[in-house]
Design a protein around this motif. Structure first.
Motif, mmCIF file in Angstrom:
data_model
loop_
_atom_site.group_PDB
_atom_site.id
_atom_site.type_symbol
_atom_site.label_atom_id
_atom_site.label_comp_id
_atom_site.label_asym_id
_atom_site.label_seq_id
_atom_site.Cartn_x
_atom_site.Cartn_y
_atom_site.Cartn_z
ATOM 1 N N ARG A 11 -8.177 4.606 3.731
ATOM 2 C CA ARG A 11 -7.782 3.481 2.891
ATOM 3 C C ARG A 11 -9.033 2.752 2.411
ATOM 4 O O ARG A 11 -10.136 2.991 2.898
ATOM 5 C CB ARG A 11 -6.864 2.523 3.651
ATOM 6 N N ARG B 245 -3.024 4.742 0.444
ATOM 7 C CA ARG B 245 -3.479 5.167 1.771
ATOM 8 C C ARG B 245 -3.153 6.655 1.884
ATOM 9 O O ARG B 245 -1.996 7.064 1.772
ATOM 10 C CB ARG B 245 -2.773 4.365 2.863
ATOM 11 N N CYS C 212 0.854 -1.191 0.000
ATOM 12 C CA CYS C 212 0.000 0.000 0.000
ATOM 13 C C CYS C 212 0.891 1.242 0.000
ATOM 14 O O CYS C 212 1.815 1.359 0.815
ATOM 15 C CB CYS C 212 -0.905 0.000 1.228
#
Length: 642
Positions: free
Chosen positions: A89, A148, A47
């Protein structure tokens, strides 16, 4: 995560980091090895973390809300709370979880989305936001696939805690979006200083110019911001050429003009079925260009993370070099090498003694900072009080007094809130000049601190009331009130008698006298209310001035103590390191010839390895910088017209 090309920059970077880590371990520097281990640990995270930072009122939070399609998700009316950040997220549904750090350990608390401001906003519930470290928000939005977004405290409202949180977030950031507004002042010095600090940790940086919808000259403002950035970088590099590696890439970072307002309008038109108009507004908003940059950051996260690892490795190598050079000098057959090295260490220790004396003298001078706060507060409060004095003098009728009184408390509170921001800025500027000079005199970097304009004294006690006695009729003074009124009434009544006759005189004269009497009483009532309002304002402003002065004196004292403690810790650390080096050099000179030779050879081998690794690191850094600069290349920002 796909397996990297064994000959590509990522694979070479990982091998390089492992070699530096191993060298630090062989040198007995476990602390330095752990720095690299922490950087490399993030490689498994697929991420991409993008920190969104900027000053208050620069459109940061509204931008985030617009990106994820929820206008009211992140609080936009107040800054993110101290010691807290918000994480957005992708998840199957809209949820929010508060993460707290308590004495008993970390605690997670699911909350409703509507209550996020209570836990994450500076205007939220103080009890609820206590110990909150972060608020983790999930929502099902394709933009967040592999991304994120991290919302951090405003960089201009930073208390020590604010700045520590934002800088700490940069340690885990793959990219940084820095927001500036087309409707506010150009980029300020403290924002540029934050960017310089950010560039030490993050290479993938993009500037987002918000609120372009209502600004006819946003391009001019963007050019001025770019010019200020160039000047700042040029001056910083001229002062310290070593900073060119981290600061110069800021000049090639993309600038993306956007309008959350136009993007929201586009969504409204889309819901109405007016798709052509919606598409036109969306194109003008610049949001598509920004989203393309975000996707590019996600796709190039390995290059961005690699730059962070290389920076850490080069710092580790620099620390290892000093010890290796000491070992070479201590193992030299020429005793003059050890003597020269020891002499340099002794000179550095003497210099620290002189610095300690200057530190004590500077601390005495710093104590006068608090005394200057009262003068700043008094001058600013006097500025905002004068218009009220002028307005009170214009009140001639009781209905004007009543209307003014109804509006006065809120008006005073707004004025004091506005004054507080300016006062805080003045005090912070004074403290920064003084304490930065103190730090520079000790050979230290400027110590970062900033005030929190939202942490102002409680002004809810603003209760300006007119004197109650002004509404009470009171006793009638025959000499002062009645006789003059009657006399004037008789005089005017005589004139009336000449026109109306005796009957008119008997009817009109008392009425005229009564009217004059009531008018005089009404005027005196207004005057008494004016005096009462002036007195109440005087007392209110005096009380608030005392509260402001006390809060700011505490704030300045906290800064002063923090800077002086940082100076003490730095001087102590430097002294400890120098004394350790002196002891090692003296002990080494007493060893046998064989041991000295062994130490010398070991030091020479380490220096050669360090030099080789440093050259490789610099080459990797340039290669990765080129790759990072290419992220989002060709993603031209839409010309968001006003």
């Amino acid at each position: 995560m796909t397996t990297p090309d064994p000959n590509g920059p990522v694979a070479r970077l990982l091998r390089y980091a492992n070699e530096v880590h191993a060298l630090a371990g062989r040198c007995g520097r476990k602390d330095l090895a752990e720095v690299l281990a922490a950087c490399a640990a993030r490689w498994k995270d697929e991420c991409t973390d993008i920190v969104v930072a900027g000053a208050q009122k620069r459109g940061k939070s509204r931008l985030l809300n617009t990106l994820v399609g929820h206008p009211d998700l992140v609080p936009v009316d107040a800054d993110v709370a101290t010691n807290c950040f918000l994480s957005l997220r992708r998840g199957p549904k809209l949820t929010a979880v508060v993460h707290r750090s308590t004495d008993a350990g970390p605690v997670q608390l699911p909350i409703t989305v509507e209550s996020i401001p209570d836990y994450a906003s500076m205007r939220g519930d103080a009890g609820k936001r206590r110990d909150v470290v972060s608020v983790d928000i999930t929502l099902d939005n394709p933009l967040l696939d592999g991304l994120r977004l991290l919302d951090t405290p405003g960089v201009d409202s930073l208390t020590v805690g604010h700045r520590q949180v934002t800088v700490a977030m940069l340690q885990r950031a793959d990219a940084l979006l820095f927001t500036l507004s087309a409707q506010d002042q150009p980029v300020l010095r403290h924002e540029l200083e934050f960017l310089a600090e950010a560039a030490e940790r993050v290479q993938a940086i993009a500037f987002v110019l918000t609120k372009v919808e209502d600004s006819a000259n946003w391009r001019t403002l963007m050019e001025e911001n770019q010019a200020r950035l160039r000047t700042f970088v040029t001056e910083a590099v001229a002062e310290n050429p070593a900073r060119a590696v981290t600061l110069t890439p800021l000049l090639s970072a993309p600038w993306i003009p956007v309008s959350s307002k136009l993007a929201e309008a586009a969504e409204a038109k889309r819901r109405e079925g007016r798709l052509e108009r919606a598409d036109a507004l969306r194109a003008r908003s610049g949001m598509d260009a920004l989203e393309r940059h975000l996707r590019a950051f996600a796709e190039g996260r390995e290059s961005a993370r690699g730059a962070t690892v290389v920076a850490a490795a080069l710092s580790v190598l620099s620390s290892l070099s000093t010890t290796a050079q000491d070992d070479v000098a201590a193992g030299s057959d020429d005793e003059g090498d050890v003597t020269a090295r020891l002499a340099q260490v002794e000179a550095d220790l003497e210099g620290l003694t002189e610095l300690a004396a200057r530190r004590r003298a500077g601390a005495v001078a710093n104590t006068f900072l608090g005394r200057e706060v009262a003068g700043i507060v008094a001058a600013r409060v006097a500025e905002i009080r004068q218009p009220y004095e002028n307005a009170i003098a214009t009140l001639k009728k009781q209905e004007q007094v009543d209307r003014y009184m109804a509006e006065l408390p809120m008006s005073v509170q707004r004025s004091l809130e506005a004054a507080w921001s300016q006062i805080v800025y003045d005090v912070e500027s004074l403290a920064r000049r003084t304490l930065d000079a103190f730090a520079r005199d000790l050979g230290l970097d400027p110590v970062e601190f900033a005030a929190d304009p939202s942490a102002m004294p409680n002004l809810s006690q603003v209760q300006v009331r007119k004197d109650a006695s002004a509404d009470v009729p009171g006793e009638v003074d025959m000499v002062r009130d009645v006789l003059p009124s009657a006399s004037i009434g008789l005089s005017l009544g005589g004139f009336a008698a000449s026109l109306l006759g005796p009957v008119g005189f008997l009817l009109v004269a008392p009425a005229i006298g009564a009217a004059i009497f009531m008018g005089r009483r009404s005027m005196e009532k207004v005057q008494r209310n004016q005096a009462a309002i002036r007195g109440a304002l005087r007392d209110q402003f005096a009380a608030v001035s005392r509260e402001m002065t006390l809060d700011l004196e505490r704030m300045v004292a906290t800064w002063r103590v923090g800077v002086e403690q940082a100076a003490d810790e730095s001087l102590m650390k430097r002294r400890k390191e120098l004394e350790g080096r002196r002891a090692e050099l003296k002990a080494a000179s007493a060893r046998s010839a064989a041991d000295r030779r062994k130490a010398r050879e070991s030091g020479q081998d380490r220096i050669a390895a360090i030099e080789t690794l440093t050259r490789r690191g610099q080459e990797l850094r340039r290669e990765l910088a080129t790759a990072v600069a290419a992220l989002g290349a060709g993603q031209e920002a839409s010309p968001a017209a006003p």
